[in-house]
Enzyme design. Structure first.
Site, PDB file in Angstrom:
ATOM      1  N   ASN A  37       1.093  -1.084  -0.047  1.00  0.00           N
ATOM      2  CA  ASN A  37       0.084  -0.117  -0.173  1.00  0.00           C
ATOM      3  C   ASN A  37       0.788   1.105   0.039  1.00  0.00           C
ATOM      4  OD1 ASN A  37      -2.527   1.526   0.063  1.00  0.00           O
ATOM      5  ND2 ASN A  37      -2.795   1.211   2.117  1.00  0.00           N
ATOM      6  N   HIS A 122     -14.203  -4.478  11.419  1.00  0.00           N
ATOM      7  CA  HIS A 122     -13.836  -2.790  11.957  1.00  0.00           C
ATOM      8  C   HIS A 122     -14.984  -2.075  12.281  1.00  0.00           C
ATOM      9  CE1 HIS A 122      -9.569  -2.153   9.815  1.00  0.00           C
ATOM     10  NE2 HIS A 122      -9.871  -3.661  10.146  1.00  0.00           N
ATOM     11  N   TYR A 159      -6.545   7.415  13.615  1.00  0.00           N
ATOM     12  CA  TYR A 159      -6.306   6.423  12.803  1.00  0.00           C
ATOM     13  C   TYR A 159      -7.514   5.394  12.870  1.00  0.00           C
ATOM     14  CZ  TYR A 159      -5.345   1.681  11.684  1.00  0.00           C
ATOM     15  OH  TYR A 159      -5.464   0.468  11.206  1.00  0.00           O
ATOM     16  N   ASP A 211      -6.470  -1.124  17.775  1.00  0.00           N
ATOM     17  CA  ASP A 211      -5.295  -1.105  17.055  1.00  0.00           C
ATOM     18  C   ASP A 211      -4.553   0.119  17.618  1.00  0.00           C
ATOM     19  OD1 ASP A 211      -3.024  -0.838  15.156  1.00  0.00           O
ATOM     20  OD2 ASP A 211      -4.193  -1.103  13.548  1.00  0.00           O
ATOM     21  N   HIS A 213      -1.747   1.509  16.328  1.00  0.00           N
ATOM     22  CA  HIS A 213      -1.001   1.768  14.948  1.00  0.00           C
ATOM     23  C   HIS A 213       0.371   2.566  15.582  1.00  0.00           C
ATOM     24  CE1 HIS A 213      -1.138   2.650  10.847  1.00  0.00           C
ATOM     25  NE2 HIS A 213      -1.990   1.378  10.875  1.00  0.00           N
ATOM     26  N   GLU A 263       2.172  -6.308  11.264  1.00  0.00           N
ATOM     27  CA  GLU A 263       1.555  -6.257   9.971  1.00  0.00           C
ATOM     28  C   GLU A 263       2.597  -5.321   9.041  1.00  0.00           C
ATOM     29  OE1 GLU A 263      -2.005  -3.729  10.943  1.00  0.00           O
ATOM     30  OE2 GLU A 263      -0.746  -1.953  10.009  1.00  0.00           O
ATOM     31  N   ARG A 284       1.034 -10.909  12.899  1.00  0.00           N
ATOM     32  CA  ARG A 284       0.015 -10.259  11.997  1.00  0.00           C
ATOM     33  C   ARG A 284       0.327 -10.085  10.327  1.00  0.00           C
ATOM     34  NH1 ARG A 284      -4.343  -8.361  12.059  1.00  0.00           N
ATOM     35  NH2 ARG A 284      -4.013  -6.073  11.641  1.00  0.00           N
ATOM     36  N   HIS A 313      -3.306  -9.832   8.829  1.00  0.00           N
ATOM     37  CA  HIS A 313      -3.701  -8.582   8.491  1.00  0.00           C
ATOM     38  C   HIS A 313      -4.833  -8.782   7.581  1.00  0.00           C
ATOM     39  CE1 HIS A 313      -1.970  -4.588   6.806  1.00  0.00           C
ATOM     40  NE2 HIS A 313      -2.954  -4.173   8.065  1.00  0.00           N
ATOM     41  N   ASP A 317      -6.466  -3.106   1.757  1.00  0.00           N
ATOM     42  CA  ASP A 317      -5.137  -3.282   0.937  1.00  0.00           C
ATOM     43  C   ASP A 317      -4.673  -4.594   0.620  1.00  0.00           C
ATOM     44  OD1 ASP A 317      -4.715  -1.542   3.530  1.00  0.00           O
ATOM     45  OD2 ASP A 317      -2.596  -2.519   2.993  1.00  0.00           O
ATOM     46  N   GLU A 340      -8.478 -10.849  10.259  1.00  0.00           N
ATOM     47  CA  GLU A 340      -9.069  -9.648  10.066  1.00  0.00           C
ATOM     48  C   GLU A 340      -9.892  -9.651   8.785  1.00  0.00           C
ATOM     49  OE1 GLU A 340      -6.034  -6.440   9.665  1.00  0.00           O
ATOM     50  OE2 GLU A 340      -7.797  -4.886   9.767  1.00  0.00           O
TER      51      GLU A 340
HETATM   52  O1  LIG Z   1      -5.835  -3.143   9.345  1.00  0.00           O
HETATM   53  C1  LIG Z   1      -4.902  -2.821  10.290  1.00  0.00           C
HETATM   54  O2  LIG Z   1      -4.723  -3.084  11.345  1.00  0.00           O
HETATM   55  C2  LIG Z   1      -4.184  -1.681   9.787  1.00  0.00           C
HETATM   56  O3  LIG Z   1      -3.298  -0.999  10.502  1.00  0.00           O
HETATM   57  C3  LIG Z   1      -4.296  -1.213   8.422  1.00  0.00           C
HETATM   58  C4  LIG Z   1      -2.946  -0.275   7.852  1.00  0.00           C
HETATM   59  O4  LIG Z   1      -3.099   0.968   8.359  1.00  0.00           O
HETATM   60  C5  LIG Z   1      -2.937  -0.230   6.460  1.00  0.00           C
HETATM   61  O5  LIG Z   1      -3.235  -1.638   5.996  1.00  0.00           O
HETATM   62  C6  LIG Z   1      -1.903   0.318   5.810  1.00  0.00           C
HETATM   63  O6  LIG Z   1      -1.575   0.107   4.512  1.00  0.00           O
HETATM   64 MG   LIG Z   2      -2.888  -2.469  12.313  1.00  0.00          MG
END
Ligand SMILES: O=C(O)C(=O)C[C@H](O)[C@H](O)CO
Ligand SMILES: [Mg+2]
Length: 403
Positions: A37, A122, A159, A211, A213, A263, A284, A313, A317, A340
């Site tokens: 991505n 989500h 985020y 998350d 992040h 991830e 992940r 993950h 994307d 996920e």
């Molecule tokens: O799905 C998740 O846990 C993410 O953190 C998504 C990411 O931000 C995303 O895939 C970045 O490309």
């Molecule tokens: Mg994530």
């Protein structure tokens, strides 16, 4: 099973995806996901310039040897671009092998360990009430596990929160990186109330995930983990950046909240200390970014020795090609945790016809030989690549921070 052709398909049906197609002399073909991505074209160049020419004429059945050839043979090992390129080749070769065997991929891996694959959804909202409404809607769709993210009072964007209610969250939403603002203090003051509200409204029978992040320091993450223990999260994800694996040691020593990470990892070596010291609970890395099925299988086997489970993950994307292969992997892998699931747009699903199904909060694997995902190349051509970038994050004083 000599490889006679290999080429890239770059398409943007709803968002960008990079797909590698490998064709054998007999006409059997396989496809692999190479989407990274915001850095898509780097993987395209790597594959077109350095990998595809070296694949032509090789035996598609020699998956392990080709993996080693691309990994050791590159000299410049690891890294997201290299490993996504190898991941795409590996996924396509497993697809070919399973098609040639007339079997769905999970059979080649060792058969079913479970009948269905639990997923998490989500649920996002600008505030706690909006997020609770999303949880309610997703539980009605059959999900047993929800990832909750909300806006933070006093911060304009956060985020994981969709721009408008009911919409999907899409991070790569501008041509060049959007600039977001972050305040750890405001976040930590707010976020425990979200989990308290979810537990109060929906009780303790659902799985709750979150998350972070990569935004906290180890001691801040330790504090958060401790604060949210009463709400027994399924996991707290990416609570710190993990270049320094010792960070997770500090967090682990302070909290029993389960930790998920990886991830952005692409190698077993990114995980080694974390797994061997039992500092994490879930891995992940998706198949694409971790060098494909061949390498992820090694990571999952190592993790299994330490009671660590998979939680791949799966945002938008991660293309349907990678997701489809993941559903086979998840159906087989003994130490499965969760998958996920962020549904793709309808047009994405049309470009990538597939036989995995979503039902009652779970994925069900298909029986089509291979990984069960194809690409409609003609339709894909109608959606050309558009540059799209992930955001960057700054603290309120302007300091560049982790996004
Ligand atoms: O799905 C998740 O846990 C993410 O953190 C998504 C990411 O931000 C995303 O895939 C970045 O490309
Ligand atoms: Mg994530």
């Amino acid at each position: 099973m000599k490889i006679s052709d290999a080429y890239l398909i770059v398409t943007s049906p709803g968002r960008n995806f990079v797909t590698l197609k490998i064709v054998t002399k007999s006409g059997t073909y396989g496809i692999g996901d190479a989407t990274l991505n915001g850095r898509e074209m780097a993987v395209v160049a790597y594959l077109e310039e350095h990998v595809v020419p070296a694949l032509i004429g090789r035996d598609a059945g020699r998956i392990e040897d080709i993996w080693q050839y691309l990994y050791r043979g590159a000299y410049w090992r690891r890294g997201p671009v290299t490993m996504a390129a190898i991941g795409a080749v590996d996924m396509a070769l497993w697809d070919i092998k399973a098609k040639a065997a007339g079997m769905p991929l999970y059979q080649l891996l060792g058969g079913k360990s479970r009948e269905r694959v639990m997923t998490y959804a989500h649920c996002t909202g600008k505030d706690i009430d909006a997020c609770l409404a999303e949880v309610d809607a997703h539980l009605k769709l059959g999900y047993r596990a929800v990832r909750v993210q909300t806006g933070v009072p006093g911060i304009a964007t956060t985020y994981g929160v969709a721009k408008r209610e009911g919409e999907r969250y899409e991070p790569a939403d501008s041509e060049l990186p959007a600039e977001h603002v972050w305040s750890t203090e405001k976040y930590l003051n707010h976020v425990p109330a979200l989990f308290a509200a979810v537990r109060e409204r929906f009780g303790h029978d659902i799985h709750v995930l979150h998350d972070v992040h990569h935004r906290l320091t180890p001691i801040e993450a330790a504090r958060l983990g401790k604060m949210v223990e009463p709400y027994h999260l399924f996991w707290l994800e990416d609570c710190v950046p993990a270049e320094n694996q010792q960070s997770l040691k500090l967090i682990r020593e302070h909290t029993t909240t389960p930790l998920a990470i990886g991830e952005v990892f692409n190698s077993i070596h990114d995980y080694r200390e974390l797994i061997e010291n039992q500092w994490i609970d879930y891995i992940r890395t998706p198949l694409t970014h971790g060098g494909g099925i061949t390498h992820l299988r090694r990571i999952a086997d190592l993790a299994a020795l330490y009671h660590i489970r998979t939680g791949f993950h799966g945002p938008t994307d991660v293309s349907p090609v990678c997701l489809g292969a993941a559903v086979h992997f998840d159906t087989w892998v003994p130490n499965f945790g969760i998958q996920e699931h962020m549904p793709h747009e309808a047009i994405t699903d049309q470009v990538f016809p597939h036989d995995y199904r979503f039902e009652d909060g779970h994925f069900l694997v298909g029986e089509t030989p291979g990984h069960g995902v194809d690409i409609d190349e003609e339709l894909a051509r109608q959606y050309p690549y558009k540059r799209a970038s992930l955001p960057v994050n700054r603290l309120e004083d302007g300091t560049l921070w982790h996004w």
